[in-house]
Enzyme design. Structure first.
Site: not given
Ligand code: PAF
Length: 281
Positions: A30, A32, A37, A61, A147-148, A150, A184, A186
C-alpha cells in the site's frame, strides 16, 4: 523500471514478458515503503527474473472508522526505493481502475479472519482478500511475497491461494526491525517521540515470552500473563489483544505442542501496532 497505471497496459507487458519465459515475482503493497518492504522486493529480485511491486492504498480494507485519507503516501520515495531494490515494474492504479462501478464480487476467507485483528476489523480481511485476488489475476505472478509481521494476513492469503487454486507460491519473509527492536511499519510515522520510545514495549514483552519458552515454560496462560504484565508497565500502551494461536489455522491453543503464533496488538496513543513471533517446540 517501468510504472503502469492501467490494468490493460500492465497485462500486455506481463503477457509479453511471460512469452519470453520470464518468471514473475510480485510484492503487493500500500506504498509508503520502508526497509521491511525493501527486504521483500530484494528477496523477490533474487528469486525471479521480473519483480512487480503494486502500490495501491486499498479502500475496501479500511473500516468506516479507519481514516483512509490519513494513510501516509509518498509515491516518489516509493519509486526510488523500488528502483534501488531492483524492481522492474511498479503498478500504481487509481481506485476507479481497480474497482469498476457496479462490481458485485468479493473474496472472503472464513474462520481464520474472525479472531486476532479480524475481531475488531470485520471488513478488513474481505478487502485484503478481494484486492489480492484481483492483483493476482492482473499480475499472474509465479511467486508472491508477504511480510511475517502481518502474520494473520499471511495465513489468510496462504489459505485463500490453497482454497481457490491460485497457481502462485506464497513466500513469507521475516519481520524487519529498527536497531532498537521496533518492528518496521508505515504506522510508526504516526508516533510522537515519546510514543516511539513507549512502542519498544511490544518487542520487549515478546522477548520476555520467548525467553520463558526457551526456559521450558509450556503453560499458555502463563506466557500470556508474562506478555500482558510487561505491556501494562508502559503507561502509554493499551492492549488490544495478546493471543496464542495455532500458527496454521489461527485457533486459540491450550498447549505449546504444535507450532504456535504469539501475536499482539497494542495501542500506543492512537496508533495501533502489531508484532508477533512463531514458536515450535
Ligand atoms: O499488507 C498490505 O500492505 C496490504 O494489506 C496488501 C497485501 C497490499 C493488500 O492491500
Amino acid at each position: 523500471m517501468k510504472t503502469f497505471h492501467t490494468i490493460k497496459e500492465l497485462k500486455e507487458e506481463i503477457r509479453s514478458l511471460k512469452k519470453s519465459g520470464n518468471c514473475i515475482g510480485f510484492v503487493p503493497t500500500m506504498g509508503f515503503l520502508h526497509e521491511g518492504h525493501k527486504s521483500l522486493i530484494e528477496r523477490a529480485v533474487k528469486e525471479n527474473d521480473i519483480v512487480v511491486v503494486s502500490i495501491f492504498v486499498n479502500p475496501t480494507q479500511f473500516g468506516p472508522t479507519e481514516d483512509l485519507d490519513a494513510y501516509p503516501r509518498d509515491l516518489e520515495h516509493d519509486k526510488k526505493l523500488c528502483k534501488d531494490a531492483g524492481a522492474s515494474i511498479i503498478f500504481n492504479p487509481d481506485p476507479k481502475e481497480m474497482y469498476i462501478e457496479g462490481a458485485c464480487s468479493t473474496v472472503n476467507v472464513s474462520g481464520l479472519t474472525e479472531g486476532l485483528c479480524g475481531a475488531k476489523r470485520p471488513v478488513h480481511f474481505g478487502g485484503v482478500c478481494t484486492v489480492v485476488s484481483k492483483l493476482f489475476n492482473i499480475v499472474t505472478p509465479d511467486k508472491a511475497y508477504f511480510g511475517e509481521k502481518d502474520a494473520q494476513q499471511l495465513a489468510v492469503i496462504k489459505r485463500m491461494v490453497m482454497d481457490l487454486n491460485f497457481d502462485i507460491e506464497i513466500i513469507g519473509c521475516p519481520i524487519i526491525r529498527e536497531e532498537d527492536g521496533l518492528a518496521k511499519s508505515s504506522r510508526n510515522t504516526y508516533l510522537s517521540s515519546e510514543e516511539r520510545k513507549a512502542a519498544l514495549i511490544l518487542n520487549k514483552s515478546l522477548t520476555l515470552a520467548k525467553k520463558a519458552l526457551i526456559s521450558g515454560e509450556k503453560n499458555v496462560n502463563n506466557i500470556t500473563d508474562i506478555i500482558k504484565n510487561s505491556l501494562n508497565t508502559e503507561p502509554l500502551a493499551k492492549i488490544d489483544y495478546v493471543e496464542i494461536v495455532d500458527s496454521l489455522n489461527l485457533k486459540p491453543v491450550t498447549s505449546t505442542d504444535n507450532s504456535i503464533l504469539i501475536a499482539i496488538a497494542v495501542y500506543i496513543g492512537k496508533t495501533r501496532l502489531i508484532d508477533n513471533f512463531t514458536w515450535t517446540n
